[in-house]
Design a protein around this motif. Sequence first.
Motif, PDB file in Angstrom:
ATOM      1  N   ASN A  37       0.844  -1.198   0.000  1.00 41.72           N
ATOM      2  CA  ASN A  37       0.000   0.000   0.000  1.00 41.72           C
ATOM      3  C   ASN A  37       0.876   1.244   0.000  1.00 41.72           C
ATOM      4  N   PRO A  38       1.711   1.421  -1.019  1.00 43.66           N
ATOM      5  CA  PRO A  38       2.706   2.499  -1.005  1.00 43.66           C
ATOM      6  C   PRO A  38       2.112   3.899  -0.940  1.00 43.66           C
ATOM      7  N   SER A  39       0.859   4.068  -1.389  1.00 43.65           N
ATOM      8  CA  SER A  39       0.253   5.398  -1.350  1.00 43.65           C
ATOM      9  C   SER A  39       0.079   5.914   0.075  1.00 43.65           C
ATOM     10  N   LEU A  40       0.139   4.997   1.050  1.00 53.30           N
ATOM     11  CA  LEU A  40       0.051   5.427   2.440  1.00 53.30           C
ATOM     12  C   LEU A  40       1.211   6.336   2.836  1.00 53.30           C
ATOM     13  N   VAL A  41       2.379   6.138   2.218  1.00 51.43           N
ATOM     14  CA  VAL A  41       3.564   6.881   2.647  1.00 51.43           C
ATOM     15  C   VAL A  41       4.216   7.709   1.549  1.00 51.43           C
ATOM     16  N   THR A  42       3.954   7.398   0.289  1.00 58.08           N
ATOM     17  CA  THR A  42       4.590   8.141  -0.795  1.00 58.08           C
ATOM     18  C   THR A  42       4.216   9.621  -0.705  1.00 58.08           C
ATOM     19  N   SER A  43       5.234  10.480  -0.676  1.00 56.61           N
ATOM     20  CA  SER A  43       5.076  11.932  -0.571  1.00 56.61           C
ATOM     21  C   SER A  43       4.459  12.371   0.750  1.00 56.61           C
ATOM     22  N   LYS A  44       4.462  11.501   1.772  1.00 55.11           N
ATOM     23  CA  LYS A  44       3.909  11.826   3.086  1.00 55.11           C
ATOM     24  C   LYS A  44       5.035  12.020   4.103  1.00 55.11           C
ATOM     25  N   THR A  45       4.673  12.612   5.245  1.00 58.21           N
ATOM     26  CA  THR A  45       5.612  12.716   6.362  1.00 58.21           C
ATOM     27  C   THR A  45       5.314  11.586   7.338  1.00 58.21           C
ATOM     28  N   VAL A  46       6.369  10.921   7.795  1.00 59.36           N
ATOM     29  CA  VAL A  46       6.219   9.696   8.581  1.00 59.36           C
ATOM     30  C   VAL A  46       7.041   9.802   9.862  1.00 59.36           C
ATOM     31  N   LEU A  47       6.446   9.379  10.960  1.00 60.29           N
ATOM     32  CA  LEU A  47       7.140   9.306  12.245  1.00 60.29           C
ATOM     33  C   LEU A  47       6.994   7.899  12.794  1.00 60.29           C
ATOM     34  N   GLU A  48       8.119   7.261  13.137  1.00 61.25           N
ATOM     35  CA  GLU A  48       8.071   5.951  13.779  1.00 61.25           C
ATOM     36  C   GLU A  48       8.484   6.080  15.233  1.00 61.25           C
ATOM     37  N   LEU A  71      -5.029  26.987  17.011  1.00 59.96           N
ATOM     38  CA  LEU A  71      -5.019  25.706  16.317  1.00 59.96           C
ATOM     39  C   LEU A  71      -3.878  25.664  15.314  1.00 59.96           C
ATOM     40  N   PHE A  72      -3.230  24.520  15.205  1.00 57.20           N
ATOM     41  CA  PHE A  72      -2.158  24.374  14.229  1.00 57.20           C
ATOM     42  C   PHE A  72      -2.073  22.923  13.777  1.00 57.20           C
ATOM     43  N   LEU A  73      -1.502  22.749  12.613  1.00 49.08           N
ATOM     44  CA  LEU A  73      -1.236  21.402  12.119  1.00 49.08           C
ATOM     45  C   LEU A  73       0.080  20.931  12.711  1.00 49.08           C
ATOM     46  N   PRO A  74       0.045  19.996  13.649  1.00 49.67           N
ATOM     47  CA  PRO A  74       1.282  19.671  14.314  1.00 49.67           C
ATOM     48  C   PRO A  74       2.225  18.829  13.509  1.00 49.67           C
ATOM     49  N   CYS A  75       1.698  18.183  12.389  1.00 47.99           N
ATOM     50  CA  CYS A  75       2.832  17.518  11.814  1.00 47.99           C
ATOM     51  C   CYS A  75       2.792  16.338  10.912  1.00 47.99           C
ATOM     52  N   PHE A  76       2.691  15.125  11.445  1.00 49.87           N
ATOM     53  CA  PHE A  76       2.969  13.947  10.616  1.00 49.87           C
ATOM     54  C   PHE A  76       1.694  13.329  10.052  1.00 49.87           C
ATOM     55  N   ASP A  77       1.788  12.896   8.787  1.00 47.77           N
ATOM     56  CA  ASP A  77       0.657  12.252   8.123  1.00 47.77           C
ATOM     57  C   ASP A  77       0.475  10.819   8.596  1.00 47.77           C
ATOM     58  N   ILE A  78       1.592  10.139   8.851  1.00 55.55           N
ATOM     59  CA  ILE A  78       1.567   8.725   9.226  1.00 55.55           C
ATOM     60  C   ILE A  78       2.456   8.492  10.441  1.00 55.55           C
ATOM     61  N   LEU A  79       1.931   7.799  11.432  1.00 53.36           N
ATOM     62  CA  LEU A  79       2.719   7.335  12.571  1.00 53.36           C
ATOM     63  C   LEU A  79       2.805   5.816  12.505  1.00 53.36           C
ATOM     64  N   ILE A  80       3.951   5.269  12.886  1.00 52.19           N
ATOM     65  CA  ILE A  80       4.162   3.825  12.891  1.00 52.19           C
ATOM     66  C   ILE A  80       4.514   3.380  14.304  1.00 52.19           C
ATOM     67  N   LEU A  81       3.738   2.428  14.815  1.00 49.48           N
ATOM     68  CA  LEU A  81       4.001   1.819  16.117  1.00 49.48           C
ATOM     69  C   LEU A  81       4.025   0.308  15.901  1.00 49.48           C
ATOM     70  N   ALA A  82       5.187  -0.288  15.962  1.00 46.60           N
ATOM     71  CA  ALA A  82       5.339  -1.726  15.708  1.00 46.60           C
ATOM     72  C   ALA A  82       5.847  -2.433  16.963  1.00 46.60           C
ATOM     73  N   ASP A  83       5.015  -3.321  17.486  1.00 46.31           N
ATOM     74  CA  ASP A  83       5.345  -4.121  18.674  1.00 46.31           C
ATOM     75  C   ASP A  83       5.743  -3.258  19.872  1.00 46.31           C
ATOM     76  N   LEU A  84       4.854  -2.346  20.225  1.00 47.48           N
ATOM     77  CA  LEU A  84       5.091  -1.487  21.394  1.00 47.48           C
ATOM     78  C   LEU A  84       4.072  -1.729  22.512  1.00 47.48           C
ATOM     79  N   LEU A  85       2.989  -2.423  22.240  1.00 46.24           N
ATOM     80  CA  LEU A  85       1.883  -2.484  23.197  1.00 46.24           C
ATOM     81  C   LEU A  85       2.151  -3.375  24.399  1.00 46.24           C
ATOM     82  N   PHE A  86       3.205  -4.176  24.350  1.00 46.51           N
ATOM     83  CA  PHE A  86       3.538  -5.023  25.507  1.00 46.51           C
ATOM     84  C   PHE A  86       3.940  -4.190  26.711  1.00 46.51           C
TER      85      PHE A  86
END
Length: 281
Positions: free
Chosen positions: A76-87, A168-183
């Motif tokens: 699903n590359p459209s999720l991140v292509t040309s987007k700002t991402v924070l992991e 009000l302001f746009l703080p930032c990232f289009d996509i956040l990634i959280l992988a195996d953090l819920l433990f």
Amino acid sequence: MEVKADHQEDVESDSEALDIFADPEGYYPPSPKPTTETYTMLSGQVLTLRLVGHNPLWGHHLWQAGRIISTYLEKNPSLVTSKTVLELGAGAGLPSLVCAVLGANKVVVTDYPDPDLISNLQLNIESLPPRPGSSSTYNIHAEGLVWGGDTSTVLHHVSSRQTIAPGLFLPCFDILILADLLFNHSEHAKLVSTINETLTKIADAKALVFFTPYRPWFYENDMAFFDLVREAGMTVEMILEEKMEKVMFDKDPGDEELRRTVFGYEVKWAESATIKQMVSG
């Protein structure tokens, strides 16, 4: 002269006594050395990742959810292509590296500000192969970040932070990634706080939360994270359930089916929490 001789004997005696409590050479095993793992993208491109030798924050593993979310993004590359991402809690940073290769506008990959972890992330960034047919480098940066703490170290990377209405302001990232953090149950509220501060409050922005219940008896505790997410004004949708060929830790107890299953969720702002709704309201 006799006093000096006695004093010298006392010093030597004390030194010998102290040596009794000294650990002999080689008593402790050497620290584990860094290891490497590879990830083959659907295009055939191979990414090589360096993992720290050992870390109390578990950064020395390449986790199941990190692999699965990376493949999900490739499909699903459209999720991140040309987007700002924070992991968040990136470990070796595989999903972020994949986002960079897929053409993300900017990627900020973070973990706890431990020098070994952050320098290792930087090494993995520098090991990315060059863009095919281009001399430009990938726009990806490594930063230390404490969940629930000051987010300015990551927000300053995003130029879209702008005021669109009083207060009000746009703080930032289009996509956040959280992988195996819920433990890490004690950190759930802090994770939600960081999402609140870093996920742009627009309808299309989303946090991808993928995890495996490595301790099945705590599955309900893992899922309690999403209760906090909903309370913060976000919606939750399950988007993936995939079983790995084998469990990650074969000697661990608990339901093997759960321990080799990766669950993927999409977290978005509810309409009432978006900037558009707040401004119009």
